[in-house]
Design an enzyme around this catalytic site. Structure first.
Site, mmCIF file in Angstrom:
data_model
loop_
_atom_site.group_PDB
_atom_site.id
_atom_site.type_symbol
_atom_site.label_atom_id
_atom_site.label_comp_id
_atom_site.label_asym_id
_atom_site.label_seq_id
_atom_site.Cartn_x
_atom_site.Cartn_y
_atom_site.Cartn_z
ATOM 1 C CE LYS A 1 60.739 57.879 59.325
ATOM 2 N NZ LYS A 1 61.838 57.371 58.452
ATOM 3 C CD GLU B 1 59.622 59.762 56.089
ATOM 4 O OE1 GLU B 1 60.493 60.320 56.796
ATOM 5 O OE2 GLU B 1 59.882 58.840 55.289
#
Length: 295
Positions: free
Chosen positions: A217, A180
């Protein structure tokens, strides 16, 4: 975990329609999440009571009949949630066996101070021990977050390098990492950040083993479908979209413009849920949130 369960979780993460519920608020984000839920800072004393209130909120969501694998592909948990029980069972076990939702663990320990336009992850000296506990608890994969504040080649490349370094340690334990590297939605040069990030992530993928699988993500991009090359890469299991501060309606609108990405929302998912709601009203709000994101 039985091999059949692992296989089913892998298939669910790879291709099932739905979204990922990010229930991993920790550290500085916990008080804000509790306030949005209607619990003021003055109603608890110290971190232990704060985390107790947070676990009560998460348990209320997870045990609700509208929260299940028909729309929720996976849930990202905080370490303290993994270590506790829900419905009289270890949390990860309950989420998978009772809800058919894949359990994911947040493993980063927060963000370092900003340097070169980014915030790397803090050092994680106990990472191997945490990953071993995750495996024992039946966790499928992990999630680690860093942040890009503005365009800086050195900073963005450092973020990606660190993300892949951690990912390789996760893969070595038999878990699937979620990388992420969030781009701040308020960055004035957001699109330039995203283009360099894409190139850097593709370079990182080229260095993985043929059998390695990772999940990304990412902030919803300024240019729709920017991340299609990531989605099509053989080492990419899935690409998730973070809400990044957008409200649910705006985040869902932007998500609809990006083929192949599915939601992984936190605040946008929890929007409108309050501790003071009756179970009937809470269930209605949760159902509406699940349905809006699922569509």
């Amino acid at each position: 975990m039985a091999a059949s369960d692992r296989k089913r979780q892998f298939e669910q993460m790879a291709s099932q329609d739905g979204f990922v519920a990010a229930l991993d608020q920790s550290g500085g984000s916990t008080p804000k999440a509790l306030r949005l839920y209607g619990i003021e800072d003055s109603s608890y004393k110290g971190e232990v009571e704060m985390m107790d209130r947070m676990h009560e909120m998460r348990s209320r969501i997870i045990t609700n009949p509208k929260f299940d694998g028909s729309r929720v592909v996976a849930a990202i948990l905080f370490e303290a949630t993994m270590d506790r029980e829900i419905g009289g069972m270890p949390s990860a076990k309950f989420i998978w066996e009772m809800k058919r939702v894949v359990p994911i663990l947040k493993i980063d320990q927060g963000l370092a101070e900003e340097k070169d336009g980014v915030q790397l992850m803090k050092d994680m000296p106990a990472l191997d021990a945490l990953l071993d506990r995750a495996v024992a608890a039946g966790i499928f994969g992990t999630k680690e977050r860093s942040v890009i504040k503005y365009f800086n080649q050195q900073g963005i490349k450092a973020v990606v390098q660190q993300q892949f370094d951690i990912a390789r340690r996760v893969l070595a334990k038999g878990l699937v990492p979620i990388l992420e590297p969030e781009v701040d939605i308020h960055a004035s040069d957001k699109e330039a950040c995203e283009r360099l990030l894409l190139d850097s992530l593709l370079e990182g993928l080229r260095r993985l083993g043929l059998d390695d699988r990772v999940i990304f993500k990412l902030t919803l991009p300024t240019q729709p479908n920017l991340y299609l090359p990531l989605i099509g890469h053989p080492c990419t299991l899935r690409v998730l979209a973070l809400s990044g501060g957008y409200g649910r309606e705006e985040a869902c609108k932007l998500l609809a413009q990006n083929t192949g990405m599915i939601a992984c929302f936190s605040r946008a998912f929890l929007e409108g849920m309050l501790v003071t709601q009756s179970e009937e009203d809470f269930t209605k709000t949760l159902d509406e949130s699940c349905e809006a994101i699922f569509k």
